[in-house]
Design a protein around this motif. Structure first.
Motif, short mmCIF file in Angstrom:
data_model
loop_
_atom_site.label_atom_id
_atom_site.label_comp_id
_atom_site.label_asym_id
_atom_site.label_seq_id
_atom_site.Cartn_x
_atom_site.Cartn_y
_atom_site.Cartn_z
N SER A 278 -10.79 -1.62 -3.33
CA SER A 278 -11.01 -2.21 -2.00
C SER A 278 -11.64 -1.18 -1.08
CB SER A 278 -9.68 -2.70 -1.41
OG SER A 278 -8.81 -1.61 -1.19
N THR B 1 -12.11 -6.19 -2.74
CA THR B 1 -11.52 -6.59 -1.46
C THR B 1 -12.09 -5.78 -0.31
OG1 THR B 1 -9.44 -7.13 -2.59
CG2 THR B 1 -9.33 -6.82 -0.20
N ASN C 33 -4.59 5.20 -2.08
CA ASN C 33 -5.82 5.72 -1.46
C ASN C 33 -6.51 6.77 -2.33
OD1 ASN C 33 -5.91 4.43 1.33
ND2 ASN C 33 -3.82 5.23 1.27
N GLU D 34 -4.53 -1.22 -7.35
CA GLU D 34 -5.76 -1.30 -6.56
C GLU D 34 -5.98 0.08 -5.93
OE1 GLU D 34 -7.47 -4.60 -3.67
OE2 GLU D 34 -5.87 -3.45 -2.69
N LEU D 35 -7.20 0.58 -6.00
CA LEU D 35 -7.53 1.85 -5.36
C LEU D 35 -8.38 1.59 -4.13
CD1 LEU D 35 -8.23 4.17 -8.43
CD2 LEU D 35 -6.17 4.03 -7.02
N GLU D 36 -8.03 2.24 -3.03
CA GLU D 36 -8.73 2.04 -1.76
C GLU D 36 -9.61 3.24 -1.44
OE1 GLU D 36 -6.25 1.03 1.51
OE2 GLU D 36 -5.19 -0.60 0.46
N ASP E 89 -11.43 0.31 2.54
CA ASP E 89 -10.49 0.43 3.66
C ASP E 89 -11.26 0.74 4.95
OD1 ASP E 89 -8.08 0.52 4.92
OD2 ASP E 89 -7.53 2.52 4.24
N SER F 165 -1.63 -0.81 -3.87
CA SER F 165 -2.88 -0.07 -3.66
C SER F 165 -2.58 1.37 -3.29
CB SER F 165 -3.73 -0.74 -2.58
OG SER F 165 -3.06 -0.75 -1.34
N GLU G 103 0.85 -1.18 0.00
CA GLU G 103 0.00 0.00 0.00
C GLU G 103 0.89 1.23 0.00
OE1 GLU G 103 -3.46 2.29 2.66
OE2 GLU G 103 -2.62 0.38 3.36
N LYS H 109 -11.02 -4.59 3.41
CA LYS H 109 -9.94 -4.49 4.39
C LYS H 109 -10.57 -4.27 5.76
CE LYS H 109 -6.02 -2.56 3.59
NZ LYS H 109 -4.95 -1.56 3.34
#
Length: 606
Positions: free
Chosen positions: A505, A526, A445, A475-477, A507, A443, A387, A528
């Motif tokens: 995902s 996903t 944010n 991957e973007l959170e 978060d 990933s 991340e 988290k």
């Protein structure tokens, strides 16, 4: 007399009148005489129950007539407020000139107009006075009978202008009346019954003239908007009334309180010692928690407070500001808490200003850099992802994310900083790919401020194209809390990203009010799970219950088709438990803290 002088002369005479009804009478007389109208009818509401209706043939009626009911028409305010279906024809036009009066007559009669049945109306001008709390405040009808010469276009325009002036006279009267009524009503807050802020300040200034020691307490409910959105506005109102009741119950002699606005409350209380002050605050806290358990056990309510102990300063606005500074410094905590103002908080405000002033320079000079925190497969202890986390490096020193992330989220600068982190991370990934390394997904944010930006997806895709990084390595959170704003906008935002092959995902899952309810609507890859799930796993007295709850949540999430990762893993015991429940991806200080890009490459791409 010229056309302009006609309008000016009539207007001058109307304005000179002392009352609205008299101004209307004078205006109607002059308009009828000047433009040869045969009859003028006015229906004007001037207060809640009584209505002024001058009904006259020009030259005969000299005084306004005030009535409550006439010809079975209910002239009360409530009746007039519920005549929307009658007024629909007049939504667009406040002025109507017609040679077919029958089109409007029945609707006007339902609003109080009284026809003269022995006369055939050949032409009429109708004007409506619209108000804020009802469809109209009233209307004017100027009639010409069969045999009269038709009005010229100029005469119609002049009549329209004069009726607009008459309507403005009524509207101004209504506005002043409403303001006075509101002023009289607003001593106490309608919802909670507490005094309003203005009254609180008056009382506080009087009390500050006494010799007693006082403290200002500024309270609000953390994330109150989410309570309204999720549980309903009625529930939110009930919570506000309950908190107000607890505050009021604890206000003694020579003390005062009020509702400031929304979910914010302020109180000024007396105390002798620090312990007495803390005891009073604890008492309010205990009573509110008890009320919460009895009435709102399913709702997560966190009350945040700031306290300022009054010294020589007596400016009530400044005192409240200092208590409010203390309140805002308490944001983000999980327990009901109050923070006492001290000079350090003032320094914190100055520090925030300093950071804000440097932010643009920092962006231009690449002071914002990504650190990477690896994610691990706990079965093999091998890295399976990372991340990217923002850090601020000035020379050889680092500014803690705690200092600037929340600040930039508040002032909106976070969206600019995010793209600086994206670009630096993608540059690093491009370099690794050019060296022939097999990369793990990274990933990044996505802050709340991006969610309503319709250009975000295209901008991000252009960066991927520029640095030739495949979508399946990104991957973007997004944090769970963003779904509390506008779920449809967020859902569409995520769908657009996933349609282009970018993984998404959630978060910090589990920190908000309706996490489990949210699962059925999520369209992500996903979940988290927040560190709070396992923080107290080994110290809580109900360890076994906690394990059962976590295990079943994990099972449910997996059966819904989501991948799972636990963040904040810090002990071997936590890892052992994750293996027990067949959850094998984790991130946390036990494995690695966030590290610079060079260190990450050296450690994992030897």
């Amino acid at each position: 007399m010229s056309d302009t002088n006609k309008v000016l002369s009539i207007t001058t005479e109307m304005i000179a009148q002392e009352s609205v009804p008299q101004a209307i009478l004078v205006g109607q007389n002059k308009i009828c005489q000047t433009y040869q109208y045969d009859l003028a009818t006015s229906f004007i509401r001037l207060d809640a129950e009584l209505f002024c209706i001058p009904l006259f043939v020009c030259g005969y009626q000299k005084e306004p007539k005030t009535v409550e009911k006439e010809q079975n028409v209910d002239f009360t305010k409530s009746y007039y407020q519920h005549k929307e279906e009658v007024l629909v024809d007049f939504e667009e036009d406040t002025f109507i000139h017609t040679t077919n009066f029958s089109l409007y007559q029945s609707k006007l009669e339902s609003l109080g107009y009284i026809p003269h049945l022995d006369k055939e109306i050949s032409e009429a001008c109708i004007s409506f006075v619209k108000g804020q709390d009802a469809g109209v405040l009233g209307f004017f009808v100027f009639e010409r009978y069969e045999g009269s010469k038709y009005l010229t276009v100029q005469e119609i325009e002049e009549t329209k202008a004069l009726l607009l002036i008459m309507a403005t006279k009524v509207e101004n009267f209504e506005t002043k009346k409403q303001l006075k009524e509101e002023e009289n009503k607003s001593i106490f807050d309608k919802l909670t019954g507490l005094p309003v802020l203005r009254e609180f300040k008056k009382e506080a200034r009087k009390l500050l003239e006494l010799e007693d020691k006082y403290a200002i307490i500024y309270l609000d409910i953390d994330k109150f908007k989410y309570i309204n959105d999720i549980w309903s506005r009625e529930t939110g109102d009930d919570i506000l009334k309950s908190l107000a009741h607890v505050i009021q119950k604890n206000i003694g002699d020579k003390e005062c309180c009020c509702r400031v606005e929304d979910d914010k409350f302020v109180a000024m209380i007396r105390y002798e010692t620090q312990q007495e002050l803390e005891d009073k605050i604890d008492s309010v806290n205990v009573q509110f928690k008890q009320m919460q358990q009895e009435k709102f056990c399913d709702v997560k309510i966190t009350v945040i407070g700031g306290i300022y102990k009054i010294g020589v300063e007596k400016n009530i606005d400044l005192l409240m500001d200092k208590a409010n500074i203390a309140r805002t410094s308490s944001k983000g905590t999980y327990d009901n808490t109050c923070t006492i103002y001290d000079q350090d908080l003032e320094s914190l405000n100055a520090r925030e200003k300093q950071l804000e002033n440097r932010a643009a320079y920092a962006l231009e000079h690449h002071e914002f850099i990504p650190f990477l925190q690896p994610k691990f497969d706990i079965r093999t202890n091998q890295i399976c992802g990372a991340e990217a986390l923002a850090r601020w490096k000035i020379g050889d020193s680092m500014i803690s994310p705690i200092e600037f992330i929340g600040l930039f989220e508040k002032n909106g600068f976070i969206t600019r900083m995010d793209f600086a982190i994206y670009e630096a991370t993608l540059t690093f990934m491009q370099q690794l790919l050019q060296k022939g390394h097999q990369l793990v997904p990274i990933s990044m944010n996505v802050s709340r401020g991006h969610m309503k930006d319709t250009t975000f997806c295209n901008r991000f895709l252009k960066l991927l194209e520029k640095y030739q990084v495949p979508c399946n390595l990104i991957e973007l959170e997004v944090t769970e809390s963003v779904f509390m704003d506008d779920k449809d906008i967020i859902t569409n935002f995520i769908k657009e990203l996933r349609d282009h092959g970018i993984m998404v995902s959630i978060d910090d899952f589990g920190t908000e009010y309706s996490s489990l309810n949210l699962l059925k609507d999520l369209v992500v890859d996903t979940i988290k799970l927040d560190k709070s799930f396992i923080d107290d796993l080994l110290v809580d007295k109900d360890v076994q219950k906690n394990k059962v709850i976590i295990k079943n949540i994990v099972t449910m999430i997996r059966e819904l088709g989501f991948d799972i990762i636990f963040e904040g893993v810090e002990s071997v015991q936590q890892v052992d438990f994750l293996k027990e429940i067949n959850c094998y991806t984790a991130q946390g200080f036990l494995f690695s803290r966030p590290i610079p890009l060079a260190a990450f490459e050296k450690e994992y791409y030897k």
